[in-house]
Design a protein around this motif. Structure first.
Motif, PDB file in Angstrom:
ATOM      1  N   GLY A   1       0.791  -1.221   0.000  1.00 34.55           N
ATOM      2  CA  GLY A   1       0.000   0.000   0.000  1.00 34.55           C
ATOM      3  C   GLY A   1       0.824   1.272   0.000  1.00 34.55           C
ATOM      4  N   VAL A   2       2.128   1.146   0.276  1.00 32.12           N
ATOM      5  CA  VAL A   2       2.996   2.334   0.230  1.00 32.12           C
ATOM      6  C   VAL A   2       3.215   2.800  -1.207  1.00 32.12           C
ATOM      7  CG1 VAL A   2       4.223   1.619   2.323  1.00 32.12           C
ATOM      8  CG2 VAL A   2       5.180   1.023   0.100  1.00 32.12           C
ATOM      9  N   LEU A   3       2.897   1.957  -2.195  1.00 29.24           N
ATOM     10  CA  LEU A   3       3.311   2.237  -3.575  1.00 29.24           C
ATOM     11  C   LEU A   3       2.354   3.041  -4.452  1.00 29.24           C
ATOM     12  CD1 LEU A   3       4.976  -1.200  -4.462  1.00 29.24           C
ATOM     13  CD2 LEU A   3       6.122   0.984  -4.046  1.00 29.24           C
ATOM     14  N   PRO A   4       1.031   2.752  -4.492  1.00 33.31           N
ATOM     15  CA  PRO A   4       0.193   3.353  -5.538  1.00 33.31           C
ATOM     16  C   PRO A   4       0.241   4.868  -5.640  1.00 33.31           C
ATOM     17  CG  PRO A   4      -0.984   1.571  -4.496  1.00 33.31           C
ATOM     18  CD  PRO A   4       0.269   1.767  -3.706  1.00 33.31           C
ATOM     19  N   ILE A   5       0.226   5.589  -4.514  1.00 28.53           N
ATOM     20  CA  ILE A   5       0.249   7.051  -4.590  1.00 28.53           C
ATOM     21  C   ILE A   5       1.570   7.528  -5.175  1.00 28.53           C
ATOM     22  CG2 ILE A   5       0.221   9.192  -3.245  1.00 28.53           C
ATOM     23  CD1 ILE A   5      -1.751   7.865  -1.345  1.00 28.53           C
ATOM     24  N   ALA A   6       2.676   6.952  -4.710  1.00 24.12           N
ATOM     25  CA  ALA A   6       3.980   7.334  -5.244  1.00 24.12           C
ATOM     26  C   ALA A   6       4.093   6.998  -6.728  1.00 24.12           C
ATOM     27  CB  ALA A   6       5.095   6.635  -4.452  1.00 24.12           C
ATOM     28  N   LEU A   7       3.574   5.833  -7.133  1.00 26.13           N
ATOM     29  CA  LEU A   7       3.607   5.453  -8.545  1.00 26.13           C
ATOM     30  C   LEU A   7       2.787   6.422  -9.384  1.00 26.13           C
ATOM     31  CD1 LEU A   7       3.232   1.557  -8.337  1.00 26.13           C
ATOM     32  CD2 LEU A   7       5.322   2.882  -8.650  1.00 26.13           C
ATOM     33  N   GLY A   8       1.638   6.835  -8.870  1.00 22.70           N
ATOM     34  CA  GLY A   8       0.806   7.787  -9.598  1.00 22.70           C
ATOM     35  C   GLY A   8       1.486   9.133  -9.758  1.00 22.70           C
ATOM     36  N   LEU A   9       2.146   9.606  -8.708  1.00 30.77           N
ATOM     37  CA  LEU A   9       2.803  10.909  -8.769  1.00 30.77           C
ATOM     38  C   LEU A   9       4.004  10.894  -9.716  1.00 30.77           C
ATOM     39  CD1 LEU A   9       2.698  11.994  -5.004  1.00 30.77           C
ATOM     40  CD2 LEU A   9       1.238  12.784  -6.873  1.00 30.77           C
ATOM     41  N   MET A  10       4.741   9.787  -9.739  1.00 25.85           N
ATOM     42  CA  MET A  10       5.929   9.725 -10.593  1.00 25.85           C
ATOM     43  C   MET A  10       5.608   9.341 -12.034  1.00 25.85           C
ATOM     44  SD  MET A  10       8.909   8.015  -8.192  1.00 25.85           S
ATOM     45  CE  MET A  10       7.974   6.537  -7.803  1.00 25.85           C
ATOM     46  N   PHE A  11       4.673   8.421 -12.213  1.00 24.59           N
ATOM     47  CA  PHE A  11       4.438   7.842 -13.539  1.00 24.59           C
ATOM     48  C   PHE A  11       3.054   8.149 -14.102  1.00 24.59           C
ATOM     49  CE2 PHE A  11       7.416   4.746 -11.429  1.00 24.59           C
ATOM     50  CZ  PHE A  11       8.562   5.238 -12.051  1.00 24.59           C
ATOM     51  N   GLY A  12       2.243   8.938 -13.390  1.00 24.06           N
ATOM     52  CA  GLY A  12       0.956   9.359 -13.904  1.00 24.06           C
ATOM     53  C   GLY A  12       0.062   8.189 -14.278  1.00 24.06           C
ATOM     54  N   PRO A  13      -0.519   8.203 -15.489  1.00 22.44           N
ATOM     55  CA  PRO A  13      -1.432   7.128 -15.892  1.00 22.44           C
ATOM     56  C   PRO A  13      -0.756   5.761 -15.974  1.00 22.44           C
ATOM     57  CG  PRO A  13      -0.918   8.569 -17.749  1.00 22.44           C
ATOM     58  CD  PRO A  13      -0.399   9.247 -16.522  1.00 22.44           C
ATOM     59  N   ALA A  14       0.541   5.715 -16.250  1.00 21.62           N
ATOM     60  CA  ALA A  14       1.257   4.436 -16.249  1.00 21.62           C
ATOM     61  C   ALA A  14       1.275   3.848 -14.841  1.00 21.62           C
ATOM     62  CB  ALA A  14       2.687   4.617 -16.768  1.00 21.62           C
ATOM     63  N   GLY A  15       1.421   4.706 -13.835  1.00 21.61           N
ATOM     64  CA  GLY A  15       1.356   4.243 -12.451  1.00 21.61           C
ATOM     65  C   GLY A  15      -0.023   3.732 -12.094  1.00 21.61           C
ATOM     66  N   ALA A  16      -1.073   4.385 -12.642  1.00 15.33           N
ATOM     67  CA  ALA A  16      -2.447   3.952 -12.367  1.00 15.33           C
ATOM     68  C   ALA A  16      -2.714   2.573 -12.964  1.00 15.33           C
ATOM     69  CB  ALA A  16      -3.428   4.983 -12.923  1.00 15.33           C
ATOM     70  N   TRP A  17      -2.380   2.406 -14.246  1.00 18.63           N
ATOM     71  CA  TRP A  17      -2.565   1.095 -14.866  1.00 18.63           C
ATOM     72  C   TRP A  17      -1.691   0.047 -14.200  1.00 18.63           C
ATOM     73  CZ3 TRP A  17      -6.641   0.109 -17.541  1.00 18.63           C
ATOM     74  CH2 TRP A  17      -7.207   1.059 -18.389  1.00 18.63           C
ATOM     75  N   GLY A  18      -0.456   0.411 -13.868  1.00 22.82           N
ATOM     76  CA  GLY A  18       0.459  -0.536 -13.250  1.00 22.82           C
ATOM     77  C   GLY A  18      -0.021  -1.003 -11.888  1.00 22.82           C
ATOM     78  N   ALA A  19      -0.521  -0.077 -11.057  1.00 15.59           N
ATOM     79  CA  ALA A  19      -1.035  -0.456  -9.743  1.00 15.59           C
ATOM     80  C   ALA A  19      -2.243  -1.378  -9.870  1.00 15.59           C
ATOM     81  CB  ALA A  19      -1.397   0.797  -8.943  1.00 15.59           C
ATOM     82  N   ALA A  20      -3.116  -1.079 -10.823  1.00 12.91           N
ATOM     83  CA  ALA A  20      -4.313  -1.900 -11.023  1.00 12.91           C
ATOM     84  C   ALA A  20      -3.950  -3.310 -11.479  1.00 12.91           C
ATOM     85  CB  ALA A  20      -5.233  -1.232 -12.040  1.00 12.91           C
ATOM     86  N   ILE A  21      -3.068  -3.388 -12.480  1.00 12.36           N
ATOM     87  CA  ILE A  21      -2.668  -4.698 -13.010  1.00 12.36           C
ATOM     88  C   ILE A  21      -1.864  -5.474 -11.970  1.00 12.36           C
ATOM     89  CG2 ILE A  21      -1.304  -5.864 -14.784  1.00 12.36           C
ATOM     90  CD1 ILE A  21      -1.988  -3.431 -16.627  1.00 12.36           C
ATOM     91  N   GLY A  22      -0.977  -4.785 -11.260  1.00 14.96           N
ATOM     92  CA  GLY A  22      -0.183  -5.442 -10.223  1.00 14.96           C
ATOM     93  C   GLY A  22      -1.055  -6.008  -9.114  1.00 14.96           C
TER      94      GLY A  22
END
Length: 283
Positions: A47-68
Motif C-alpha cells: 500500500g505504500v506504492l500506488p500514490i507514489a507510482l501515480g505521482l511519478m508515472f501518472g497514468p502508467a502508475g495507475a494502470w500498473g497499480a491496477a494490473i499489479g
C-alpha cells in the motif's frame, strides 16, 4: 482523463506500466499469506506504492497499480471482488496525480518531497484516498456482492490503506523520485501537453472528491455502526454509490496538463541557463 488512453502511444509509458505492475505484485504477493480477513484482505505493505507510482508515472502508475493488484490477487485473494481491487488501485494512483495538480501552486508542481508543504500535500492525498478506497471496496465486495462481513472489512481496509501510505509512502517517493527524474522517466518528461486532460472546474472537482471520499467514509461508517439499520437494507447497500460517483466525477474534472507544462517550462529555463559552448578558433 485523456492521458489514460493517449499514454499507450509512448513505448516508455508502456514499459513503465509493466514495471509498476511487476514491482507492485512483487511486493504484494509475499504478504498474501498474512490474511486479515481470509480470502479478502491481507497485510498490504504494498500500500505504500500506488500514490507514489501515480505521482511519478501518472497514468502508467495507475494502470500498473491496477494490473499489479490483479496479479497479486491470483496468489490468495482472487474472487469477483478483485474487480473492485483493480478499479480502486487504478483510482488511487489516478487521483493522486490529479489531486497533486489541483492542490499545488502553479510554481510548485514538482513531486519531489523537498518541503514541508509538499509533505502535507502528500499526506492529504493519502488520507483522502484511504477513505475513498474503503467506500469503493466495501460497497463492491460487501454490500453489493456480499462476499465478506462489511463491519470488519471496512475497518480492516481503512486501517490498511491509512497506515502504509501515510507512514511509508513519503519515504518511497523521497527515495525514488530523484533517481527517476535523473533518468528522464517521470511521466511529465514523456507525455505532451495536448495528450493530457486540462480538466474543467478543477476547484469544484476537488470539492466533489473531498465529499466523495471523506463524506462517503463518514456515511458508510454511520450506516454500518450507528444507524441501527440492517446490512441488507437498501439505504445501507446503496448509500456509498453516489459518493463513489462524486469521486470519479471529481477526478475527471481535475486536469493534469499543468504538470506537463510546468515540467516543460522548467526544462526551457534549465536550457537557457546552461553556459554556451565556446566557439572553436578559426584557422
Amino acid at each position: 482523463m485523456t492521458e489514460v488512453f493517449t499514454m499507450w502511444r509512448h513505448t516508455n509509458m508502456i514499459v513503465l506500466t509493466a514495471l509498476c505492475a511487476a514491482i507492485y505484485a512483487a511486493v504484494l504477493i509475499p504478504f498474501q499469506s498474512i490474511p486479515i480477513i481470509p480470502g479478502h484482505v491481507s497485510f498490504r505493505i504494498a500500500g505504500v506504492l500506488p500514490i507514489a507510482l501515480g505521482l511519478m508515472f501518472g497514468p502508467a502508475g495507475a494502470w500498473g497499480a491496477a494490473i499489479g493488484n490483479l496479479i497479486g490477487d491470483f496468489f490468495g485473494t482472487l474472487s469477483p471482488g478483485a474487480v473492485g481491487g483493480f478499479v480502486s488501485n487504478f483510482m488511487t494512483a489516478f487521483m493522486a496525480y490529479k489531486l497533486w495538480s489541483v492542490l499545488s501552486p502553479a510554481n510548485d508542481l514538482d513531486v519531489s518531497l523537498n518541503s514541508f508543504q509538499k509533505l502535507v500535500r502528500f499526506e492529504t492525498i493519502a488520507v483522502l484516498k484511504a477513505f475513498g478506497t474503503v467506500v469503493m471496496l466495501t460497497w463492491w465486495v460487501c454490500l453489493l456482492l456480499r462476499l465478506a462481513p462489511p463491519h470488519a472489512y471496512a475497518t480492516a481496509v481503512l486501517i490498511s490503506n491509512l497506515v502504509a501510505p501515510v507512514i511509508g509512502g513519503p519515504f518511497v517517493l523521497k527515495i525514488l523520485q530523484p533517481r527517476i527524474k535523473k533518468w528522464g522517466l517521470l511521466w511529465t518528461d514523456i507525455m505532451k501537453p495536448e495528450e493530457v486532460s486540462a480538466g474543467f472546474m478543477p476547484k469544484l472537482g476537488l470539492i466533489f472528491l473531498v465529499i466523495g471520499s471523506l463524506g462517503g467514509g463518514a456515511a458508510l461508517f454511520w450506516s454500518l455502526f450507528m444507524s441501527g439499520l440492517n446490512v441488507g437494507d437498501p439505504i445501507v447497500r446503496f448509500l456509498p454509490l453516489p459518493f463513489i460517483i462524486l469521486q470519479i466525477l471529481g477526478a475527471i474534472m481535475i486536469g493534469a496538463r499543468n504538470q506537463i507544462e510546468a515540467a516543460q517550462h522548467e526544462d526551457r529555463l534549465a536550457a537557457n541557463a546552461a553556459p554556451a559552448m565556446p566557439r572553436p578558433n578559426s584557422a
